[in-house]
Design an enzyme around this catalytic site. Structure first.
Site, PDB file in Angstrom:
ATOM      1  N   ASP A   4       0.829  -1.205   0.000  1.00  0.00           N
ATOM      2  CA  ASP A   4       0.000   0.000   0.000  1.00  0.00           C
ATOM      3  C   ASP A   4       0.866   1.259   0.000  1.00  0.00           C
ATOM      4  OD1 ASP A   4      -2.010   1.848   0.304  1.00  0.00           O
ATOM      5  OD2 ASP A   4      -2.415   1.365   2.393  1.00  0.00           O
ATOM      6  N   ASP A  38      -2.070   6.206  -5.452  1.00  0.00           N
ATOM      7  CA  ASP A  38      -2.287   5.292  -4.336  1.00  0.00           C
ATOM      8  C   ASP A  38      -2.597   3.896  -4.851  1.00  0.00           C
ATOM      9  OD1 ASP A  38      -2.943   4.051  -1.982  1.00  0.00           O
ATOM     10  OD2 ASP A  38      -4.760   5.194  -1.622  1.00  0.00           O
TER      11      ASP A  38
END
Length: 533
Positions: free
Chosen positions: A230, A420
């Site tokens: 992430d 992201d």
């Protein structure tokens, strides 16, 4: 309505908000080794499988809700209330039952709506829990763009009969491929091909391009842990041996860490708490040996959870923890991220993390994350651009020069993009969404955007005076009615006021189309065009 009420009771589990607790970072201890340099770690593609009562419209709103909360956490803004998020889901309920987007009869949201129209796909993928090594741990679940309840089956690469041409279907205007629809319906992991570069491990893809998992080793003796990778958070944690679910009971069918399983495990009394867009964890810091692609990061400080929300503790969650790869200034644990620790210990040259995101429809299964540098074989060298990170908090945000559709400028200027890997869609302010979707030949109101599944229009985002086009397949996520793969599709762009009127939250819909690299020491972002296989 009782069945529907029960479904929404499950969908509307509140995300707990924890106050972060300070923790002391661990400093680097190891000396320079002869094999310092670039390291590549395997990723497994994590895609969400839907529960039997989860409709695509509800699934879409979950994506939007999670990304909205995620951006609020990133930027320090006030998070949307749970009431507001529930309200958005209830608006989707109207669409399902009687609104203009209704594709169901009454309140029946059963999984049969996803199985229709699948005659072109022969056979079903095999499902195995937590990877192909253990066929006894089956199960699927619902999920989204953030850590959450996601499917944990395994599909051996190549055992379906969908051809590469069919997989790439809507790139030529023939609609969403049966492969994508099957993956979204049934879940499971598509196994990676053997890696073609040194220090590289293969990527497995789960469902239709939602999340990414890497396997590392932790403890003594070392054991495999699957971690969600992430770029939008900065904490590294795995489940602890005494972990308890907030719903009661243990933390699911996962691999756990503690002094019973690792002789090198040392637990501290320093607590941490992290709230994500789709769940929360709390626990304590520990020190143990971590091995990332053969590099020994000994006595590293990270977290083991004692409590997890159901989004992490469910049996259907196929990962054992999470590795945040933003800058450690964002860490609730107040410790170095793994890439920063690798660089501090001299195990890699620089705290660089690079992503090559794979697309299921391509059937190449070649996604990877690279620590310490960029893999030049994955991108076109003369297309590489490097831009400053404009986010002062440590997330990865770049200024966009231009936004074009089929080469024509949309006139949208002064926009920035938070890049992201933990977000699937592209979320942008409603006015921007309406303008972009109109140019793409789609439709967009203040709540949702759609695009023809057969669209061949291309959206491109420009960074550093270089334009990166998004494949039309990524802009048409899934058919609104899975019986009609050439009808209207849920768009990969959705309207959401995520911050200022100029901020976009740009996830994997875009990142599948570029090589993406971040450098903590220089506070820079690099992007490049992918090489053609």
């Amino acid at each position: 309505m009782q069945q529907l009420s029960f479904a929404f009771t499950v969908l509307l589990v509140c995300v707990l908000s924890f106050a972060p607790v300070e923790a002391i970072p661990t400093r680097a201890r190891r000396q320079l080794q002869a094999n310092s340099g670039m390291v590549t770690v395997p990723l497994k593609r994590l895609h969400a499988t839907r529960a039997s009562d989860l409709h695509p419209q509800v699934f879409l709103q979950q994506h939007i809700n999670r990304a909205t909360k995620r951006l609020a956490l990133m930027t320090g803004r006030e998070e949307p209330s749970e009431h507001a998020l529930r309200s958005e889901l209830h608006k989707r309920l109207y669409i399902l039952e009687s609104g203009p987007g209704s594709t169901t009869q009454g309140s029946d949201l059963s999984k049969r709506h996803y199985r229709a129209g699948m005659a072109a796909v022969q056979g079903q993928p095999g499902h195995h829990g937590k990877g192909s090594a253990d066929p006894t741990k089956g199960g699927m679940g619902a999920g989204g763009t953030m850590p959450g309840a996601m499917g944990n089956g395994t599909v051996v690469a190549g055992n379906g009969t969908v051809t590469g041409g069919a997989a790439a279907s809507n790139a030529t205007g023939t609609g969403v491929s049966p492969l994508d629809i099957q993956a979204a319906t049934n879940g499971g992991l598509t196994a990676a091909n053997p890696p073609t570069t040194n220090n590289s491990l293969g990527l497995s893809i789960e469902a239709d391009d939602v999340g990414y998992i890497a396997t590392i080793q932790i403890g003594t003796p070392p054991r495999d842990f699957k971690l969600l990778m992430d770029s939008g958070s900065a904490d590294f944690w795995v489940g602890g041996e005494n972990c308890q679910s907030q719903q009661g009971g243990g933390c699911g069918n996962h691999t756990f860490l503690g002094n019973q399983s690792s002789s090198s495990f040392v637990q501290s009394n320093q607590q941490f708490q992290v709230t994500y867009g789709s769940g929360a964890v709390q626990g304590v810091l520990c020190n143990d040996n971590v091995n990332i692609a053969g590099l020994a990061l000994n006595n590293h400080s990270f977290g083991v959870t004692t409590v997890e929300s159901v989004q992490f503790a469910s049996n259907t969650v196929p990962f054992d923890g999470l590795m945040g790869l933003a800058q450690s200034t964002l860490s609730e644990q107040k410790v170095l991220t793994p890439v920063e620790a690798l660089a501090s210990n001299g195990l890699i040259q620089s705290p660089i993390t690079s992503f090559k995101i794979s697309r299921l429809a391509d059937q190449l299964n070649d996604g990877e994350v690279t620590f310490g540098g960029l893999d030049a074989s994955k991108f076109v060298s003369n297309s590489l651009v490097t831009i400053p990170n404009v986010n002062s908090q440590g997330f990865w945000e770049g200024a966009m020069d231009a936004i074009t559709v089929n080469g024509a400028d949309t006139g949208l200027t002064g926009r920035t993009a938070i890049l992201d890997t933990g977000t699937t869609l592209i979320l942008i302010p409603p006015q921007d969404a309406q303008q972009v979707m109109q140019s793409l030949g789609g439709t967009c109101d203040t709540k949702q955007c759609r695009i023809p599944c057969t669209s061949t229009a291309s959206l491109a985002l420009s960074f550093g005076n270089t334009s990166f086009a998004i494949d039309p397949r990524d802009l048409a996520v899934l058919p609104v009615d899975l019986n009609n793969p050439t009808g209207d599709c849920t768009a990969g762009i959705q309207p959401q006021q995520i911050g200022t009127a100029t901020e976009w939250l740009v996830g994997d819909v875009f990142l599948k189309n570029a090589y993406f690299s971040t450098d903590v020491s220089k506070n820079e972002i690099s992007l490049a065009k992918l090489t053609t296989p």
